[in-house]
Design an enzyme around this catalytic site. Structure first.
Site, PDB file in Angstrom:
ATOM      1  N   LYS A 290      32.610  23.030   7.170  1.00 23.09           N
ATOM      2  CA  LYS A 290      33.874  24.766   7.125  1.00 23.09           C
ATOM      3  C   LYS A 290      33.271  25.466   8.302  1.00 23.09           C
ATOM      4  O   LYS A 290      33.082  25.872   8.960  1.00 23.09           O
ATOM      5  CB  LYS A 290      34.159  25.011   5.723  1.00 23.09           C
ATOM      6  CG  LYS A 290      35.412  25.240   4.451  1.00 23.09           C
ATOM      7  CD  LYS A 290      35.149  26.528   3.693  1.00 23.09           C
ATOM      8  CE  LYS A 290      36.401  26.351   3.220  1.00 23.09           C
ATOM      9  NZ  LYS A 290      36.391  26.961   2.199  1.00 23.09           N
ATOM     10  N   GLU A 375      41.806  26.322 -14.650  1.00 18.95           N
ATOM     11  CA  GLU A 375      42.132  27.086 -14.956  1.00 18.95           C
ATOM     12  C   GLU A 375      41.757  26.701 -16.131  1.00 18.95           C
ATOM     13  O   GLU A 375      42.323  27.669 -17.025  1.00 18.95           O
ATOM     14  CB  GLU A 375      43.639  26.901 -14.306  1.00 18.95           C
ATOM     15  CG  GLU A 375      43.455  27.814 -13.201  1.00 18.95           C
ATOM     16  CD  GLU A 375      43.564  26.525 -12.262  1.00 18.95           C
ATOM     17  OE1 GLU A 375      42.380  25.448 -12.315  1.00 18.95           O
ATOM     18  OE2 GLU A 375      42.829  27.212 -10.773  1.00 18.95           O
ATOM     19  N   ARG A 403      48.809  26.257 -14.567  1.00 16.07           N
ATOM     20  CA  ARG A 403      47.946  25.094 -15.024  1.00 16.07           C
ATOM     21  C   ARG A 403      47.090  25.371 -16.325  1.00 16.07           C
ATOM     22  O   ARG A 403      47.207  24.059 -16.899  1.00 16.07           O
ATOM     23  CB  ARG A 403      46.665  24.862 -13.678  1.00 16.07           C
ATOM     24  CG  ARG A 403      47.427  24.427 -13.220  1.00 16.07           C
ATOM     25  CD  ARG A 403      46.806  22.996 -12.820  1.00 16.07           C
ATOM     26  NE  ARG A 403      48.070  22.320 -11.876  1.00 16.07           N
ATOM     27  CZ  ARG A 403      47.056  21.639 -10.912  1.00 16.07           C
ATOM     28  NH1 ARG A 403      45.793  22.421 -11.018  1.00 16.07           N
ATOM     29  NH2 ARG A 403      47.370  21.322  -9.849  1.00 16.07           N
TER      30      ARG A 403
END
Ligand code: TPP
Length: 638
Positions: A290, A375, A403
């Site tokens: 990243k 979730e 979700r």
């Protein structure tokens, strides 16, 4: 960032990139040009995101992968499905949207995520994670049914791979007899460091003897022509079965390749070429970093995950002190309440920073649970904790709680368990757009038995409501918007509010505005302009029945205002209440419209949907203006 690259940015030296009108140009490029292209692309992304804000670290990490994919695959005929889609800036730039990057995430500008309506190269709209493998399978299945020949690729991060949908799709892919390539972009990060057993497993894959054992075969595969590659693969399976355990992915029916360096075009291009036409489900494990190429983001990928405008040479500056956001108010309350009550445990589905839980995680590590992008699990995990006397606080964005809806119904509400949902980003979220607005939570929560729903009008009330929910014996939710409130002092003791009690904040005539949560401020301003009564409703469920009936009886027009869709929202609750009491009064519901609201500046969007004070006042004035035979009277049909 190197000196020369910084100079490139300063001189806007994107000569090769500017020749790329579409990916066909990338497909024709020589190897050396591709390297130059990747360099320019990275510099362009840094330059562009520094001006507009947006996702940075993830996009710097997928530059070479994007170049290689568009070079090797025949896009848009071949389908690339990006997971989450926050890492698609290079893809956007190479697919005709380079100039449009100047208005990234702005009102009427391009979205920060893939959207089918934006480009034929955006094969599947995303922003919520872990959908790519399912969508890719659907696309591949459709091609098979229609007799079309196309390659289908899903690109998914190791964070997104932790989501339940990804596992469900892998489970299906292993037996589906479809030609799908899954590229696992492994950078060991979600927004914060990736968590979970899968993440540990991937790390073991990188370091273990397994890799050493299969490396020679992989090298052969990298350079081989496809028929040889097929032979190599069979040989590899044979060898592998004898000397090394197969990977989890192979056990699930995938042909596993990698890991390879996702910043090395010499690895990426031949590997992709060699595996692109192999049959069946394949998984290519790609290792990236990243923030690659921009030192500050490499050093702090979390801070540079999502950024506002900044100067690349100096980097992000700490934000100037301002009013605390609701997120901070929640984070501080969490620590205060935890210090007082050992039953408090806090759960986040991979949003430690966004949900304001960094301090709590540091101070109460044994009571902090980052469960990954999961979730559904977060909600049911909370339910389990509640069964045993803990008091879980599930901190979750409104849009992501969608979700976990059945878990909310079946595992929490049905069993009347005391789980507190701290729902952030409720209402208009801003630049992330339609996928991220918390437009529906009041509608989807309000219909659930046992649920108590609160919406604070200021920061202090937020603290009081969190305490109320925490001490309540059943499920509860406090929903608050993105950003800061009106700057109220935050000094409330940890004592609960009376449940279901509203508060008249302004006494007026003729018109009563019932304001929910964030809409109190604009409603008060509109109330001043119209001499209307204004009520801070505080509770969406249960409503303050006595107060609503009384107010309805004393006014000619009742206006409800909420930062939620009108359909089924808090205002619907008021209308249902009045109907249940056989009350006839003129009602006007103001809230979010029955359409998906695009991205843009939060305040600008609120104004555009009629939820700032001026728009509220004019909508009411409009309603009052038409000539009516006689002033409307609230009357009880006895
Ligand atoms: C269902 C859902 N929950 C949470 C998020 C918030 N979110 C956006 S990106 C991200 C991390 C994704 O990590 P990964 O897939 O590894 O991609 P990376 O940024 O590391 O490249 C998270 C948690 C989301 N988009 N969708």
């Amino acid at each position: 960032m190197t000196e020369s690259r910084a100079a490139d940015i300063a001189s806007n030296n994107f000569a090769l990139l500017e020749t790329v009108a579409d990916p066909a140009v990338v497909r024709r490029m020589e190897r050396a040009e591709l390297e130059t292209l990747a360099g320019e692309l990275r510099a362009f992304i840094l330059d562009s995101v520094a001006k507009t804000g947006g996702h940075l670290s993830s996009n710097l990490g997928t530059v070479e992968l994007t170049v290689a994919l568009h070079h090797v695959f025949d896009t848009p005929h071949d389908r690339i499905v990006w997971d989450v889609g926050h890492q698609t800036y290079a893809h956007k730039i190479l697919t005709g949207r380079r100039d449009a990057m100047a208005r990234l995430r702005m009102h009427r500008g391009i979205s920060g995520f893939p959207r089918r309506c934006e480009s034929e190269y955006d094969t599947f709209g995303t922003a919520h994670s872990s959908t790519s493998i399912s969508a890719a399978l659907g696309i591949a299945q459709a091609a098979k049914l229609k007799g079309e020949t196309r390659r289908v690729v899903a690109v998914i991060g190791d964070g997104a791979m932790s989501g339940g949908m990804a596992f469900e799709a892998m489970n299906n892919a292993g037996i589906a007899d479809l030609d799908v390539l899954v590229i696992l972009n492994d950078n060991e990060m979600s927004i914060s460091p990736a968590v979970g057993a899968l993440n540990r497993y991937l790390a073991r894959l990188l370091s273990g003897p397994y890799i050493a054992a299969r490396r020679p075969v992989k090298e052969m595969l990298k350079t081989a022509m496809p028929p040889v590659a097929r032979f190599a693969r069979r040989a590899e399976e044979h060898v592998k079965g004898m000397i090394v355990p197969s990977t989890l992915f192979e056990e699930l029916g995938f042909n596993y390749f990698g890991p390879i360096d996702g910043h090395d075009l010499d690895s990426l291009i031949p590997t992709l070429r060699n595996i692109r036409d192999l049959p069946g489900p394949r998984l290519l494990h790609v290792i990236t970093r990243k923030g690659q190429g921009y030192k500050l983001a490499e050093a702090d990928p979390v801070m540079y995950h999502g950024v506002s405008r900044f100067v690349p040479l100096t980097g992000l500056k700490p934000p100037a002190p301002s009013k605390p956001s609701y997120t901070q108010v929640f984070g501080d309350w969490l620590c205060d309440m935890a210090a007082q009550d050992p039953r408090l445990v806090a759960i986040t589905p991979a949003m430690r920073e966004g949900s304001g839980m960094v301090r709590f995680a540091g101070e109460f590590p044994e009571r902090f649970f980052d469960v990954g992008i999961a979730e559904q699990h977060a909600v049911t995990f909370g339910a389990g904790l509640a069964c045993e006397g803990m008091v879980p606080v599930v901190a979750i964005y409104s849009t992501f709680l969608q979700r976990g809806y059945d878990q909310l119904i079946h595992d929490v509400c049905l069993q009347n368990l005391p789980v507190l949902f701290a729902i952030d980003r409720a209402g208009i979220a801003g630049a992330d757009g339609a996928t991220h607005h918390g437009a529906f939570d009041l509608s989807y929560l309000r219909c659930l038995p046992n649920m108590t729903i609160m919406a604070p009008a200021d920061e202090n009330e937020c603290r009081q409501m969190l305490t109320t929910g925490f001490l309540h014996a059943g499920p509860s939710a406090v929903r608050y918007p993105r950003g800061s409130g009106c700057g109220a002092a935050i000094d409330a003791a940890l004592v609960p509010l009376p449940i279901g009690k509203a508060q008249i904040r302004r006494h007026g005539h003729g018109i009563a505005i019932l304001a929910f949560g964030s809409m109190l401020g604009p409603a008060l301003a509109a109330g001043d302009a119209l001499d209307a009564t204004v009520v801070n409703m505080r509770f969406v469920k249960p409503l303050d029945v006595a107060l609503v009936l009384d107010v309805a009886a004393r006014h000619e027009l009742v206006v409800t205002v909420e930062e939620n869709v009108v359909a089924g929202g808090a205002g619907s609750g008021v209308a249902e209440l009045l109907a249940a009491h056989a009350f006839t009064v003129d009602i006007l519901h103001l809230g979010l419209p029955d359409r998906f609201v695009d991205h843009g500046d939060q305040n600008q969007l609120l104004a555009s949907v009629g939820l700032d004070s001026a728009a509220i006042a004019s909508a009411i004035a409009e309603r009052v203006r038409p000539a009516r035979p006689a002033p409307l009277r609230a009357n009880r049909r006895a």
